[in-house]
Design a protein around this motif. Structure first.
Motif, PDB file in Angstrom:
ATOM      1  N   PHE A  46     -65.286 -70.609   1.855  1.00 48.65           N
ATOM      2  CA  PHE A  46     -65.958 -71.214   0.704  1.00 48.65           C
ATOM      3  C   PHE A  46     -65.868 -72.726   0.806  1.00 48.65           C
ATOM      4  N   CYS A  47     -66.854 -73.406   0.236  1.00 48.05           N
ATOM      5  CA  CYS A  47     -66.912 -74.861   0.318  1.00 48.05           C
ATOM      6  C   CYS A  47     -66.015 -75.534  -0.713  1.00 48.05           C
ATOM      7  N   SER A  48     -65.662 -74.823  -1.774  1.00 51.22           N
ATOM      8  CA  SER A  48     -64.863 -75.432  -2.842  1.00 51.22           C
ATOM      9  C   SER A  48     -63.984 -74.382  -3.509  1.00 51.22           C
ATOM     10  N   GLN A  49     -63.013 -74.869  -4.268  1.00 54.51           N
ATOM     11  CA  GLN A  49     -62.168 -73.959  -5.029  1.00 54.51           C
ATOM     12  C   GLN A  49     -63.000 -73.243  -6.086  1.00 54.51           C
ATOM     13  N   GLU A  50     -64.011 -73.907  -6.610  1.00 50.60           N
ATOM     14  CA  GLU A  50     -64.858 -73.308  -7.638  1.00 50.60           C
ATOM     15  C   GLU A  50     -65.636 -72.115  -7.094  1.00 50.60           C
ATOM     16  N   CYS A  51     -66.215 -72.266  -5.898  1.00 52.14           N
ATOM     17  CA  CYS A  51     -66.944 -71.146  -5.290  1.00 52.14           C
ATOM     18  C   CYS A  51     -65.996 -69.988  -5.005  1.00 52.14           C
ATOM     19  N   ARG A  52     -64.831 -70.297  -4.452  1.00 46.70           N
ATOM     20  CA  ARG A  52     -63.858 -69.246  -4.168  1.00 46.70           C
ATOM     21  C   ARG A  52     -63.434 -68.547  -5.454  1.00 46.70           C
ATOM     22  N   GLN A  53     -63.160 -69.307  -6.523  1.00 47.40           N
ATOM     23  CA  GLN A  53     -62.736 -68.713  -7.793  1.00 47.40           C
ATOM     24  C   GLN A  53     -63.833 -67.832  -8.382  1.00 47.40           C
ATOM     25  N   GLU A  54     -65.074 -68.257  -8.261  1.00 49.07           N
ATOM     26  CA  GLU A  54     -66.190 -67.448  -8.761  1.00 49.07           C
ATOM     27  C   GLU A  54     -66.258 -66.108  -8.033  1.00 49.07           C
ATOM     28  N   GLN A  55     -66.050 -66.133  -6.708  1.00 46.25           N
ATOM     29  CA  GLN A  55     -66.061 -64.895  -5.932  1.00 46.25           C
ATOM     30  C   GLN A  55     -64.890 -63.997  -6.332  1.00 46.25           C
ATOM     31  N   ILE A  56     -63.718 -64.582  -6.542  1.00 46.71           N
ATOM     32  CA  ILE A  56     -62.539 -63.816  -6.969  1.00 46.71           C
ATOM     33  C   ILE A  56     -62.832 -63.129  -8.304  1.00 46.71           C
ATOM     34  N   GLU A  57     -63.415 -63.856  -9.248  1.00 46.11           N
ATOM     35  CA  GLU A  57     -63.727 -63.292 -10.554  1.00 46.11           C
ATOM     36  C   GLU A  57     -64.764 -62.176 -10.454  1.00 46.11           C
ATOM     37  N   MET A  58     -65.766 -62.342  -9.591  1.00 46.02           N
ATOM     38  CA  MET A  58     -66.763 -61.282  -9.406  1.00 46.02           C
ATOM     39  C   MET A  58     -66.114 -60.035  -8.806  1.00 46.02           C
ATOM     40  N   ASP A  59     -65.227 -60.223  -7.820  1.00 40.29           N
ATOM     41  CA  ASP A  59     -64.539 -59.090  -7.201  1.00 40.29           C
ATOM     42  C   ASP A  59     -63.646 -58.371  -8.203  1.00 40.29           C
ATOM     43  N   GLU A  60     -62.933 -59.135  -9.035  1.00 44.37           N
ATOM     44  CA  GLU A  60     -62.068 -58.525 -10.047  1.00 44.37           C
ATOM     45  C   GLU A  60     -62.890 -57.733 -11.060  1.00 44.37           C
ATOM     46  N   ALA A  61     -64.038 -58.256 -11.458  1.00 42.43           N
ATOM     47  CA  ALA A  61     -64.906 -57.550 -12.404  1.00 42.43           C
ATOM     48  C   ALA A  61     -65.406 -56.243 -11.791  1.00 42.43           C
ATOM     49  N   MET A  62     -65.775 -56.275 -10.518  1.00 42.18           N
ATOM     50  CA  MET A  62     -66.231 -55.060  -9.835  1.00 42.18           C
ATOM     51  C   MET A  62     -65.102 -54.031  -9.742  1.00 42.18           C
ATOM     52  N   GLU A  63     -63.885 -54.497  -9.425  1.00 43.37           N
ATOM     53  CA  GLU A  63     -62.757 -53.582  -9.323  1.00 43.37           C
ATOM     54  C   GLU A  63     -62.420 -52.962 -10.669  1.00 43.37           C
ATOM     55  N   LYS A  64     -62.485 -53.751 -11.753  1.00 42.38           N
ATOM     56  CA  LYS A  64     -62.234 -53.218 -13.099  1.00 42.38           C
ATOM     57  C   LYS A  64     -63.287 -52.185 -13.468  1.00 42.38           C
ATOM     58  N   LYS A  65     -64.544 -52.484 -13.149  1.00 48.33           N
ATOM     59  CA  LYS A  65     -65.628 -51.548 -13.440  1.00 48.33           C
ATOM     60  C   LYS A  65     -65.427 -50.248 -12.672  1.00 48.33           C
ATOM     61  N   LYS A  66     -65.058 -50.365 -11.409  1.00 45.08           N
ATOM     62  CA  LYS A  66     -64.808 -49.192 -10.566  1.00 45.08           C
ATOM     63  C   LYS A  66     -63.623 -48.394 -11.114  1.00 45.08           C
ATOM     64  N   TRP A  67     -62.574 -49.090 -11.533  1.00 48.38           N
ATOM     65  CA  TRP A  67     -61.385 -48.429 -12.066  1.00 48.38           C
ATOM     66  C   TRP A  67     -61.733 -47.695 -13.358  1.00 48.38           C
ATOM     67  N   ARG A  68     -62.521 -48.347 -14.244  1.00 47.01           N
ATOM     68  CA  ARG A  68     -62.914 -47.703 -15.500  1.00 47.01           C
ATOM     69  C   ARG A  68     -63.726 -46.446 -15.250  1.00 47.01           C
ATOM     70  N   ARG A  69     -64.666 -46.525 -14.294  1.00 51.80           N
ATOM     71  CA  ARG A  69     -65.467 -45.348 -13.954  1.00 51.80           C
ATOM     72  C   ARG A  69     -64.588 -44.236 -13.432  1.00 51.80           C
ATOM     73  N   SER A  70     -63.647 -44.601 -12.569  1.00 52.26           N
ATOM     74  CA  SER A  70     -62.738 -43.622 -11.972  1.00 52.26           C
ATOM     75  C   SER A  70     -61.861 -42.975 -13.030  1.00 52.26           C
ATOM     76  N   SER A  71     -61.306 -43.781 -13.942  1.00 49.62           N
ATOM     77  CA  SER A  71     -60.413 -43.226 -14.951  1.00 49.62           C
ATOM     78  C   SER A  71     -61.186 -42.401 -15.975  1.00 49.62           C
ATOM     79  N   SER A  72     -62.430 -42.767 -16.299  1.00 47.61           N
ATOM     80  CA  SER A  72     -63.206 -41.975 -17.254  1.00 47.61           C
ATOM     81  C   SER A  72     -63.604 -40.641 -16.643  1.00 47.61           C
ATOM     82  N   SER A  73     -63.923 -40.610 -15.358  1.00 48.13           N
ATOM     83  CA  SER A  73     -64.259 -39.336 -14.719  1.00 48.13           C
ATOM     84  C   SER A  73     -63.016 -38.464 -14.596  1.00 48.13           C
TER      85      SER A  73
END
Length: 100
Positions: A46-73
């Motif tokens: 990544f070119c900056s800490q901001e870009c890296r942080q944005e990617q980290i936040e997107m990955d965390e949101a995807m993992e939470k969504k995946k976890w919620r789907r998994s736990s609801s099923s």
């Protein structure tokens, strides 16, 4: 070929690909040789800490969504299993048996 960008040979004639450290994985901005490169998950630049942080936040949101789907099923599966066990218990007759 540009002198600023590093290219690598893929094995086929005239088949040169840009190096993975040439551009930011999020915004695509060119990564200069004299600037810091911010890495994430091993080999994602990544070119900056901001870009890296944005990617980290997107990955965390995807993992939470995946976890919620998994736990609801899992909850619905547990509910079905509990219902099946309840039905089996209803099918079993209980009472006194007299043997002569």
């Amino acid at each position: 070929m540009s002198s600023a960008a590093a290219y690598y040979y893929t094995g086929c004639e005239h088949d040169y690909e840009p190096h993975f450290l040439d551009s930011c994985s999020l915004c695509g901005r060119s990564l200069c040789q004299n600037n810091d490169i911010f890495m994430y998950r091993g080999n994602t630049p990544f070119c900056s800490q901001e870009c890296r942080q944005e990617q980290i936040e997107m990955d965390e949101a995807m993992e939470k969504k995946k976890w919620r789907r998994s736990s609801s099923s899992k909850r619905s599966s547990d509910a079905r299993q509990s219902s099946d066990e309840s039905d089996m218990n209803k099918a079993v007759r209980t009472g006194t048996v007299a043997v002569a």
